[in-house]
Design an enzyme around this catalytic site. Structure first.
Site, mmCIF file in Angstrom:
data_model
loop_
_atom_site.group_PDB
_atom_site.id
_atom_site.type_symbol
_atom_site.label_atom_id
_atom_site.label_comp_id
_atom_site.label_asym_id
_atom_site.label_seq_id
_atom_site.Cartn_x
_atom_site.Cartn_y
_atom_site.Cartn_z
ATOM 1 N N HIS A 1 5.104 0.668 2.420
ATOM 2 C CA HIS A 1 4.039 1.564 2.302
ATOM 3 C C HIS A 1 3.821 2.244 0.953
ATOM 4 O O HIS A 1 3.178 2.475 0.060
ATOM 5 C CB HIS A 1 4.413 2.859 3.262
ATOM 6 C CG HIS A 1 4.053 3.656 3.710
ATOM 7 N ND1 HIS A 1 2.823 3.552 4.110
ATOM 8 C CD2 HIS A 1 3.992 5.040 3.397
ATOM 9 C CE1 HIS A 1 1.638 4.173 4.370
ATOM 10 N NE2 HIS A 1 2.706 5.641 3.887
ATOM 11 N N CYS B 1 -1.107 7.750 8.379
ATOM 12 C CA CYS B 1 -0.898 6.584 7.512
ATOM 13 C C CYS B 1 -0.558 5.257 8.452
ATOM 14 O O CYS B 1 -0.451 4.351 7.668
ATOM 15 C CB CYS B 1 -0.371 7.126 6.882
ATOM 16 S SG CYS B 1 -0.951 8.842 5.504
ATOM 17 N N HIS C 1 -4.311 4.639 -1.565
ATOM 18 C CA HIS C 1 -3.808 4.962 -0.555
ATOM 19 C C HIS C 1 -5.322 5.312 0.537
ATOM 20 O O HIS C 1 -5.506 6.143 0.249
ATOM 21 C CB HIS C 1 -3.037 5.989 0.153
ATOM 22 C CG HIS C 1 -2.011 6.157 1.261
ATOM 23 N ND1 HIS C 1 -2.495 5.573 1.939
ATOM 24 C CD2 HIS C 1 -0.832 6.672 1.490
ATOM 25 C CE1 HIS C 1 -1.779 5.457 2.896
ATOM 26 N NE2 HIS C 1 -0.887 7.060 2.727
ATOM 27 N N PHE D 1 2.139 10.569 8.015
ATOM 28 C CA PHE D 1 2.196 11.730 8.720
ATOM 29 C C PHE D 1 2.991 12.666 10.250
ATOM 30 O O PHE D 1 2.217 11.557 10.826
ATOM 31 C CB PHE D 1 1.585 12.512 8.149
ATOM 32 C CG PHE D 1 1.007 13.484 6.818
ATOM 33 C CD1 PHE D 1 1.888 12.637 5.967
ATOM 34 C CD2 PHE D 1 0.143 13.928 6.308
ATOM 35 C CE1 PHE D 1 2.034 13.147 4.489
ATOM 36 C CE2 PHE D 1 0.388 14.307 4.856
ATOM 37 C CZ PHE D 1 0.750 14.351 3.885
ATOM 38 N N LYS E 1 -0.791 -0.675 -2.641
ATOM 39 C CA LYS E 1 -1.375 0.692 -2.773
ATOM 40 C C LYS E 1 -1.541 1.301 -4.999
ATOM 41 O O LYS E 1 -1.878 1.624 -5.548
ATOM 42 C CB LYS E 1 -0.345 1.702 -2.097
ATOM 43 C CG LYS E 1 -0.480 1.931 -0.822
ATOM 44 C CD LYS E 1 -0.300 3.109 -0.504
ATOM 45 C CE LYS E 1 0.157 3.174 1.106
ATOM 46 N NZ LYS E 1 0.906 2.354 2.361
ATOM 47 N N GLU F 1 11.704 4.901 1.779
ATOM 48 C CA GLU F 1 11.544 3.597 2.079
ATOM 49 C C GLU F 1 12.871 2.519 1.339
ATOM 50 O O GLU F 1 13.088 2.036 2.292
ATOM 51 C CB GLU F 1 10.234 2.978 1.619
ATOM 52 C CG GLU F 1 9.882 1.896 2.430
ATOM 53 C CD GLU F 1 8.410 1.402 1.801
ATOM 54 O OE1 GLU F 1 7.145 0.310 2.392
ATOM 55 O OE2 GLU F 1 7.515 2.548 1.462
#
Length: 411
Positions: free
Chosen positions: A301, A161, A338, A397, A333, A312
Protein backbone atom coordinates in the site's frame (compact mmCIF):
# COMPACT_ATOMS: atom_id res chain seq x y z
CA UNK A 1 -14.85 -24.61 -6.10
CA UNK A 2 -13.97 -23.14 -9.47
CA UNK A 3 -10.61 -21.73 -10.53
CA UNK A 4 -10.44 -18.03 -11.35
CA UNK A 5 -8.12 -16.22 -13.77
CA UNK A 6 -7.44 -12.74 -15.16
CA UNK A 7 -7.98 -12.42 -18.91
CA UNK A 8 -8.02 -8.68 -19.57
CA UNK A 9 -6.50 -5.46 -18.21
CA UNK A 10 -7.20 -1.75 -18.62
CA UNK A 11 -5.57 1.28 -17.03
CA UNK A 12 -5.96 5.06 -16.93
CA UNK A 13 -3.19 6.47 -14.73
CA UNK A 14 -0.89 9.44 -14.15
CA UNK A 15 1.92 7.50 -15.86
CA UNK A 16 0.00 6.29 -18.89
CA UNK A 17 -3.51 5.90 -20.25
CA UNK A 18 -3.13 2.27 -21.31
CA UNK A 19 -1.61 -0.82 -19.75
CA UNK A 20 1.51 -0.87 -21.93
CA UNK A 21 2.55 2.71 -21.14
CA UNK A 22 1.61 2.24 -17.46
CA UNK A 23 3.88 -0.79 -17.12
CA UNK A 24 6.67 0.82 -19.15
CA UNK A 25 6.65 3.76 -16.73
CA UNK A 26 6.67 1.55 -13.64
CA UNK A 27 9.54 -0.68 -14.70
CA UNK A 28 11.61 2.37 -15.70
CA UNK A 29 10.87 4.34 -12.54
CA UNK A 30 9.04 7.15 -14.31
CA UNK A 31 6.97 9.41 -12.06
CA UNK A 32 3.66 11.07 -12.90
CA UNK A 33 3.74 13.33 -9.85
CA UNK A 34 3.97 17.04 -10.59
CA UNK A 35 2.55 20.44 -9.66
CA UNK A 36 -1.24 20.52 -9.91
CA UNK A 37 -2.33 21.99 -13.23
CA UNK A 38 -6.13 21.68 -12.97
CA UNK A 39 -6.60 24.54 -10.51
CA UNK A 40 -4.69 27.38 -8.84
CA UNK A 41 -2.92 26.11 -5.70
CA UNK A 42 -1.60 29.50 -4.53
CA UNK A 43 -3.50 29.30 -1.22
CA UNK A 44 -2.93 25.57 -0.72
CA UNK A 45 -0.20 24.07 1.43
CA UNK A 46 -0.15 20.93 -0.76
CA UNK A 47 0.60 21.63 -4.40
CA UNK A 48 1.37 18.25 -5.97
CA UNK A 49 -0.71 15.45 -7.45
CA UNK A 50 -0.57 12.55 -9.86
CA UNK A 51 -2.94 13.95 -12.49
CA UNK A 52 -4.02 12.04 -15.59
CA UNK A 53 -2.67 13.86 -18.64
CA UNK A 54 -3.78 13.66 -22.27
CA UNK A 55 -6.92 11.68 -21.56
CA UNK A 56 -9.49 11.88 -24.36
CA UNK A 57 -12.84 10.45 -23.27
CA UNK A 58 -14.17 10.62 -26.83
CA UNK A 59 -11.95 7.65 -27.65
CA UNK A 60 -14.37 5.61 -25.56
CA UNK A 61 -17.63 7.59 -25.52
CA UNK A 62 -19.82 9.78 -27.70
CA UNK A 63 -19.62 13.52 -26.99
CA UNK A 64 -23.14 13.56 -25.61
CA UNK A 65 -22.28 10.82 -23.15
CA UNK A 66 -19.20 12.75 -22.06
CA UNK A 67 -21.40 15.71 -21.17
CA UNK A 68 -23.71 13.49 -19.16
CA UNK A 69 -21.01 11.78 -17.10
CA UNK A 70 -18.56 12.80 -14.41
CA UNK A 71 -14.84 12.39 -14.99
CA UNK A 72 -14.75 9.37 -12.66
CA UNK A 73 -17.25 7.52 -14.87
CA UNK A 74 -15.26 8.46 -17.96
CA UNK A 75 -12.10 6.98 -16.45
CA UNK A 76 -13.98 3.84 -15.40
CA UNK A 77 -15.56 3.28 -18.81
CA UNK A 78 -12.22 3.84 -20.54
CA UNK A 79 -10.37 1.31 -18.38
CA UNK A 80 -13.21 -1.21 -18.70
CA UNK A 81 -13.30 -0.78 -22.49
CA UNK A 82 -9.57 -1.50 -22.63
CA UNK A 83 -9.93 -4.59 -20.44
CA UNK A 84 -12.89 -5.96 -22.41
CA UNK A 85 -11.09 -5.44 -25.71
CA UNK A 86 -7.92 -7.02 -24.31
CA UNK A 87 -9.82 -10.07 -23.13
CA UNK A 88 -11.93 -10.62 -26.25
CA UNK A 89 -14.83 -11.54 -24.00
CA UNK A 90 -17.47 -9.34 -25.63
CA UNK A 91 -19.86 -11.56 -27.59
CA UNK A 92 -18.34 -14.67 -26.02
CA UNK A 93 -20.29 -14.84 -22.77
CA UNK A 94 -23.88 -15.23 -21.64
CA UNK A 95 -24.88 -11.71 -20.59
CA UNK A 96 -26.71 -13.07 -17.54
CA UNK A 97 -23.45 -14.66 -16.36
CA UNK A 98 -21.44 -11.47 -16.91
CA UNK A 99 -21.07 -9.11 -13.95
CA UNK A 100 -19.49 -5.86 -12.81
CA UNK A 101 -17.84 -5.22 -9.43
CA UNK A 102 -16.48 -1.70 -9.71
CA UNK A 103 -16.08 0.95 -7.04
CA UNK A 104 -15.00 4.44 -6.11
CA UNK A 105 -14.02 5.86 -2.77
CA UNK A 106 -15.72 9.19 -3.43
CA UNK A 107 -17.69 9.16 -6.70
CA UNK A 108 -18.58 12.24 -8.72
CA UNK A 109 -16.87 14.83 -6.57
CA UNK A 110 -16.38 17.36 -9.37
CA UNK A 111 -20.06 17.20 -10.30
CA UNK A 112 -21.13 17.57 -6.67
CA UNK A 113 -19.12 20.77 -6.26
CA UNK A 114 -20.22 22.21 -9.62
CA UNK A 115 -23.91 21.66 -8.97
CA UNK A 116 -23.68 22.93 -5.39
CA UNK A 117 -22.20 26.14 -6.79
CA UNK A 118 -25.05 26.32 -9.31
CA UNK A 119 -27.55 26.01 -6.47
CA UNK A 120 -25.93 28.75 -4.37
CA UNK A 121 -25.19 31.17 -7.20
CA UNK A 122 -28.04 30.58 -9.66
CA UNK A 123 -30.85 28.92 -7.69
CA UNK A 124 -32.43 25.45 -7.52
CA UNK A 125 -33.85 25.49 -11.04
CA UNK A 126 -30.33 25.68 -12.47
CA UNK A 127 -29.13 22.42 -10.90
CA UNK A 128 -28.57 19.97 -13.74
CA UNK A 129 -31.09 17.15 -14.25
CA UNK A 130 -28.00 14.98 -14.73
CA UNK A 131 -26.66 15.88 -11.25
CA UNK A 132 -27.68 12.70 -9.43
CA UNK A 133 -26.79 10.12 -12.12
CA UNK A 134 -23.47 11.91 -12.71
CA UNK A 135 -22.56 12.07 -9.03
CA UNK A 136 -23.60 8.85 -7.27
CA UNK A 137 -20.71 6.45 -6.88
CA UNK A 138 -22.48 3.36 -8.25
CA UNK A 139 -22.60 4.95 -11.70
CA UNK A 140 -19.16 3.62 -12.62
CA UNK A 141 -20.46 0.07 -12.22
CA UNK A 142 -23.85 0.91 -13.72
CA UNK A 143 -22.49 2.55 -16.85
CA UNK A 144 -20.00 -0.27 -17.43
CA UNK A 145 -22.78 -2.84 -17.12
CA UNK A 146 -24.95 -0.90 -19.59
CA UNK A 147 -22.10 -0.52 -22.08
CA UNK A 148 -21.22 -4.22 -22.11
CA UNK A 149 -24.66 -5.71 -21.45
CA UNK A 150 -23.45 -7.30 -18.21
CA UNK A 151 -26.73 -8.51 -16.67
CA UNK A 152 -25.22 -10.65 -13.92
CA UNK A 153 -24.27 -9.47 -10.44
CA UNK A 154 -23.43 -5.75 -10.34
CA UNK A 155 -21.90 -4.26 -7.22
CA UNK A 156 -20.50 -0.82 -6.45
CA UNK A 157 -17.77 -1.42 -3.89
CA UNK A 158 -16.56 1.36 -1.57
CA UNK A 159 -13.94 0.53 1.02
CA UNK A 160 -11.99 3.80 0.75
CA UNK A 161 -8.42 3.18 -0.40
CA UNK A 162 -8.99 -0.60 -0.41
CA UNK A 163 -11.86 -0.32 -2.93
CA UNK A 164 -10.08 -1.66 -6.01
CA UNK A 165 -8.64 -4.66 -4.21
CA UNK A 166 -11.95 -5.42 -2.50
CA UNK A 167 -13.72 -5.35 -5.88
CA UNK A 168 -11.26 -7.83 -7.40
CA UNK A 169 -11.40 -10.07 -4.34
CA UNK A 170 -15.18 -10.15 -4.13
CA UNK A 171 -15.39 -10.83 -7.88
CA UNK A 172 -12.98 -13.72 -7.34
CA UNK A 173 -15.20 -15.15 -4.61
CA UNK A 174 -18.37 -14.74 -6.68
CA UNK A 175 -16.88 -16.61 -9.63
CA UNK A 176 -15.25 -19.23 -7.41
CA UNK A 177 -18.67 -19.86 -5.89
CA UNK A 178 -20.32 -20.22 -9.28
CA UNK A 179 -22.39 -17.01 -9.32
CA UNK A 180 -20.90 -15.64 -12.56
CA UNK A 181 -18.63 -16.71 -15.40
CA UNK A 182 -16.80 -13.39 -15.67
CA UNK A 183 -16.81 -10.03 -13.91
CA UNK A 184 -15.36 -6.66 -14.87
CA UNK A 185 -13.70 -5.62 -11.61
CA UNK A 186 -11.80 -2.54 -10.55
CA UNK A 187 -11.79 0.90 -9.06
CA UNK A 188 -11.79 4.54 -10.08
CA UNK A 189 -11.20 8.00 -8.64
CA UNK A 190 -11.25 11.55 -10.02
CA UNK A 191 -11.11 13.83 -7.00
CA UNK A 192 -8.21 16.19 -7.59
CA UNK A 193 -10.30 19.29 -7.02
CA UNK A 194 -9.97 22.35 -4.75
CA UNK A 195 -12.41 21.07 -2.12
CA UNK A 196 -11.05 17.52 -1.95
CA UNK A 197 -7.44 18.67 -1.76
CA UNK A 198 -8.32 21.19 0.96
CA UNK A 199 -10.12 18.47 2.91
CA UNK A 200 -7.21 16.05 2.76
CA UNK A 201 -4.76 18.83 3.70
CA UNK A 202 -6.80 19.78 6.74
CA UNK A 203 -7.04 16.20 7.98
CA UNK A 204 -3.24 16.12 7.86
CA UNK A 205 -3.03 13.42 5.18
CA UNK A 206 -1.17 15.16 2.33
CA UNK A 207 2.50 16.05 2.14
CA UNK A 208 3.35 19.74 1.94
CA UNK A 209 6.65 18.97 0.21
CA UNK A 210 6.57 20.78 -3.14
CA UNK A 211 9.43 18.90 -4.78
CA UNK A 212 7.96 16.24 -7.12
CA UNK A 213 11.09 14.11 -6.76
CA UNK A 214 11.03 13.83 -2.98
CA UNK A 215 7.39 14.36 -2.01
CA UNK A 216 6.22 10.75 -2.32
CA UNK A 217 8.89 8.53 -0.79
CA UNK A 218 7.25 5.41 0.69
CA UNK A 219 9.12 3.74 3.57
CA UNK A 220 11.78 6.48 3.49
CA UNK A 221 12.43 8.26 6.80
CA UNK A 222 11.72 11.62 5.11
CA UNK A 223 8.11 10.70 4.21
CA UNK A 224 5.58 13.29 5.30
CA UNK A 225 2.19 12.41 3.79
CA UNK A 226 0.68 11.10 0.59
CA UNK A 227 0.28 12.69 -2.83
CA UNK A 228 -3.20 12.43 -4.37
CA UNK A 229 -3.58 10.66 -7.70
CA UNK A 230 -6.44 9.88 -10.05
CA UNK A 231 -7.35 7.26 -12.63
CA UNK A 232 -8.91 3.82 -12.98
CA UNK A 233 -7.98 0.18 -13.32
CA UNK A 234 -10.13 -2.64 -14.71
CA UNK A 235 -9.57 -6.40 -14.78
CA UNK A 236 -11.57 -9.17 -16.43
CA UNK A 237 -11.91 -11.79 -13.71
CA UNK A 238 -13.06 -15.05 -15.31
CA UNK A 239 -13.76 -18.67 -14.51
CA UNK A 240 -10.85 -20.76 -15.77
CA UNK A 241 -12.75 -23.34 -17.80
CA UNK A 242 -14.83 -20.60 -19.43
CA UNK A 243 -11.67 -18.72 -20.38
CA UNK A 244 -9.98 -21.90 -21.61
CA UNK A 245 -12.95 -22.92 -23.72
CA UNK A 246 -12.94 -19.65 -25.65
CA UNK A 247 -9.16 -19.65 -26.06
CA UNK A 248 -8.60 -16.56 -23.94
CA UNK A 249 -5.18 -15.18 -23.09
CA UNK A 250 -4.61 -15.72 -19.38
CA UNK A 251 -2.43 -13.28 -17.45
CA UNK A 252 -2.54 -14.98 -14.04
CA UNK A 253 -4.62 -17.09 -11.72
CA UNK A 254 -6.26 -15.48 -8.69
CA UNK A 255 -5.27 -17.71 -5.79
CA UNK A 256 -5.99 -15.85 -2.57
CA UNK A 257 -7.91 -13.00 -0.98
CA UNK A 258 -8.11 -11.57 2.50
CA UNK A 259 -10.46 -8.89 3.81
CA UNK A 260 -10.60 -7.53 7.36
CA UNK A 261 -11.24 -4.36 9.34
CA UNK A 262 -9.09 -2.82 12.07
CA UNK A 263 -12.24 -1.60 13.89
CA UNK A 264 -9.86 0.87 15.49
CA UNK A 265 -10.02 4.45 14.11
CA UNK A 266 -11.58 6.31 11.17
CA UNK A 267 -8.24 7.32 9.65
CA UNK A 268 -5.32 5.93 11.67
CA UNK A 269 -4.25 2.29 11.29
CA UNK A 270 -3.92 -0.02 14.28
CA UNK A 271 -0.21 0.29 15.09
CA UNK A 272 -0.01 -3.35 16.15
CA UNK A 273 -1.14 -4.32 12.63
CA UNK A 274 -3.25 -7.24 13.82
CA UNK A 275 -6.12 -7.05 11.35
CA UNK A 276 -4.03 -5.86 8.41
CA UNK A 277 -1.71 -8.79 9.03
CA UNK A 278 -4.69 -11.15 9.08
CA UNK A 279 -5.85 -9.93 5.66
CA UNK A 280 -2.38 -10.65 4.27
CA UNK A 281 -2.17 -13.98 6.12
CA UNK A 282 -5.60 -15.11 4.92
CA UNK A 283 -4.60 -14.33 1.33
CA UNK A 284 -1.26 -16.11 1.70
CA UNK A 285 -2.81 -19.20 3.28
CA UNK A 286 -5.45 -19.47 0.57
CA UNK A 287 -2.72 -19.12 -2.04
CA UNK A 288 -1.07 -22.20 -0.55
CA UNK A 289 1.54 -20.72 1.78
CA UNK A 290 4.11 -22.93 0.08
CA UNK A 291 6.07 -20.27 -1.77
CA UNK A 292 9.59 -19.29 -0.74
CA UNK A 293 9.64 -15.72 0.54
CA UNK A 294 12.35 -14.67 -1.89
CA UNK A 295 9.98 -15.60 -4.76
CA UNK A 296 7.13 -13.43 -3.47
CA UNK A 297 6.43 -9.92 -4.71
CA UNK A 298 4.35 -7.61 -2.51
CA UNK A 299 2.94 -4.48 -4.08
CA UNK A 300 2.64 -2.59 -0.83
CA UNK A 301 0.00 0.00 0.00
CA UNK A 302 3.02 2.21 0.79
CA UNK A 303 1.40 5.64 0.97
CA UNK A 304 4.44 7.61 2.17
CA UNK A 305 2.66 8.55 5.39
CA UNK A 306 4.49 8.08 8.70
CA UNK A 307 1.85 5.78 10.20
CA UNK A 308 0.90 3.63 7.19
CA UNK A 309 4.38 2.62 6.15
CA UNK A 310 5.60 1.50 9.55
CA UNK A 311 2.29 -0.27 10.27
CA UNK A 312 2.36 -2.08 6.93
CA UNK A 313 5.97 -3.10 7.58
CA UNK A 314 4.86 -4.50 10.94
CA UNK A 315 1.98 -6.36 9.30
CA UNK A 316 4.37 -8.12 6.92
CA UNK A 317 6.62 -9.03 9.84
CA UNK A 318 3.60 -10.36 11.74
CA UNK A 319 2.78 -12.66 8.85
CA UNK A 320 6.20 -13.75 7.59
CA UNK A 321 8.41 -13.36 10.65
CA UNK A 322 12.12 -13.40 9.77
CA UNK A 323 11.21 -14.31 6.19
CA UNK A 324 9.74 -10.80 5.77
CA UNK A 325 13.30 -9.65 5.07
CA UNK A 326 13.42 -11.96 2.03
CA UNK A 327 10.28 -10.53 0.39
CA UNK A 328 10.48 -8.38 -2.73
CA UNK A 329 8.42 -5.32 -1.83
CA UNK A 330 7.74 -2.05 -3.62
CA UNK A 331 5.29 0.82 -3.59
CA UNK A 332 4.30 1.95 -7.08
CA UNK A 333 2.60 4.95 -5.42
CA UNK A 334 6.06 6.49 -5.50
CA UNK A 335 5.36 6.98 -9.23
CA UNK A 336 1.57 7.30 -9.48
CA UNK A 337 0.65 8.98 -6.23
CA UNK A 338 -2.27 7.58 -4.26
CA UNK A 339 -5.26 6.87 -6.51
CA UNK A 340 -7.56 6.34 -3.51
CA UNK A 341 -10.43 4.07 -4.66
CA UNK A 342 -8.53 3.19 -7.85
CA UNK A 343 -5.26 2.36 -6.10
CA UNK A 344 -5.91 -1.33 -5.49
CA UNK A 345 -7.03 -1.90 -9.07
CA UNK A 346 -4.00 -0.40 -10.78
CA UNK A 347 -1.70 -1.94 -8.17
CA UNK A 348 -3.31 -5.31 -8.77
CA UNK A 349 -2.46 -4.84 -12.45
CA UNK A 350 1.10 -3.90 -11.47
CA UNK A 351 1.37 -7.07 -9.38
CA UNK A 352 0.11 -9.23 -12.27
CA UNK A 353 2.58 -7.68 -14.72
CA UNK A 354 5.42 -8.07 -12.23
CA UNK A 355 4.52 -11.76 -11.92
CA UNK A 356 4.17 -12.20 -15.68
CA UNK A 357 7.52 -10.53 -16.40
CA UNK A 358 9.46 -11.73 -13.32
CA UNK A 359 10.30 -8.08 -12.69
CA UNK A 360 9.83 -6.13 -9.45
CA UNK A 361 9.07 -2.46 -10.16
CA UNK A 362 10.99 -0.05 -7.93
CA UNK A 363 10.10 2.27 -5.10
CA UNK A 364 11.58 5.47 -6.52
CA UNK A 365 12.92 8.40 -4.51
CA UNK A 366 14.06 6.10 -1.69
CA UNK A 367 17.20 7.43 0.01
CA UNK A 368 17.06 7.49 3.79
CA UNK A 369 16.43 4.27 5.71
CA UNK A 370 13.95 4.29 8.58
CA UNK A 371 14.72 1.93 11.44
CA UNK A 372 10.99 1.12 11.67
CA UNK A 373 10.81 0.35 7.94
CA UNK A 374 13.73 -2.00 7.42
CA UNK A 375 12.56 -4.48 4.77
CA UNK A 376 13.56 -4.76 1.10
CA UNK A 377 11.53 -2.09 -0.71
CA UNK A 378 13.36 -2.41 -4.05
CA UNK A 379 14.81 1.11 -3.97
CA UNK A 380 14.99 3.15 -7.20
CA UNK A 381 15.75 0.36 -9.71
CA UNK A 382 13.59 -2.51 -10.94
CA UNK A 383 14.80 -6.01 -10.03
CA UNK A 384 14.72 -9.01 -12.34
CA UNK A 385 13.95 -12.11 -10.27
CA UNK A 386 11.74 -15.19 -10.26
CA UNK A 387 8.29 -14.41 -8.90
CA UNK A 388 5.99 -17.30 -8.01
CA UNK A 389 3.39 -15.32 -6.05
CA UNK A 390 2.42 -11.67 -6.38
CA UNK A 391 0.35 -10.03 -3.67
CA UNK A 392 -1.20 -6.57 -3.62
CA UNK A 393 -2.03 -4.97 -0.26
CA UNK A 394 -4.52 -2.14 0.26
CA UNK A 395 -5.35 -0.38 3.53
CA UNK A 396 -8.10 2.24 3.69
CA UNK A 397 -9.67 4.88 5.92
CA UNK A 398 -12.21 3.27 8.23
CA UNK A 399 -9.76 0.45 8.89
CA UNK A 400 -10.51 -1.46 5.67
CA UNK A 401 -7.81 -4.00 4.78
CA UNK A 402 -7.61 -6.15 1.66
CA UNK A 403 -5.01 -8.35 0.01
CA UNK A 404 -5.21 -10.21 -3.30
CA UNK A 405 -2.81 -12.89 -4.56
CA UNK A 406 -1.86 -14.07 -8.05
CA UNK A 407 0.17 -16.96 -9.46
CA UNK A 408 1.22 -17.91 -12.97
CA UNK A 409 -1.37 -20.18 -14.54
CA UNK A 410 -0.77 -23.89 -14.10
CA UNK A 411 -2.74 -26.82 -15.47
Amino acid sequence: MKRVVITGLGAITPVGCDVESFWDSLKNGKSGIDLIKSFDTTDYRAKLAGEVRDFDPTLYMEKGEVRRTDRFVQFALASAAQAVADSGIEGNIDSERFGVYFGSGIGGFETFVTEHNNLINRGPTRVSPHFIPKMISNMAAGNIAIRFSAKGPCMSVSTACATGTTAIGEAYRAIKGGYADAIIAGGVEASISPLAVAGFINCMALTENTDPKTACVPFDKRRSGFVMGEGAGALIVEEYEHAKARGAKIYAEVVGYGSTCDAFHVTAPDGEARSSARAISDCFKEAGADVDAEKIYVNAHGTSTPLNDKTETQALKNVFGADAYKLNISSTKSMTGHLLGAAGAIEGIAAILALRNDLVPPTIGYEEKDEECDLNYTPNTAKKTQIDLAMSVSLGFGGHNACIGFKKIGE
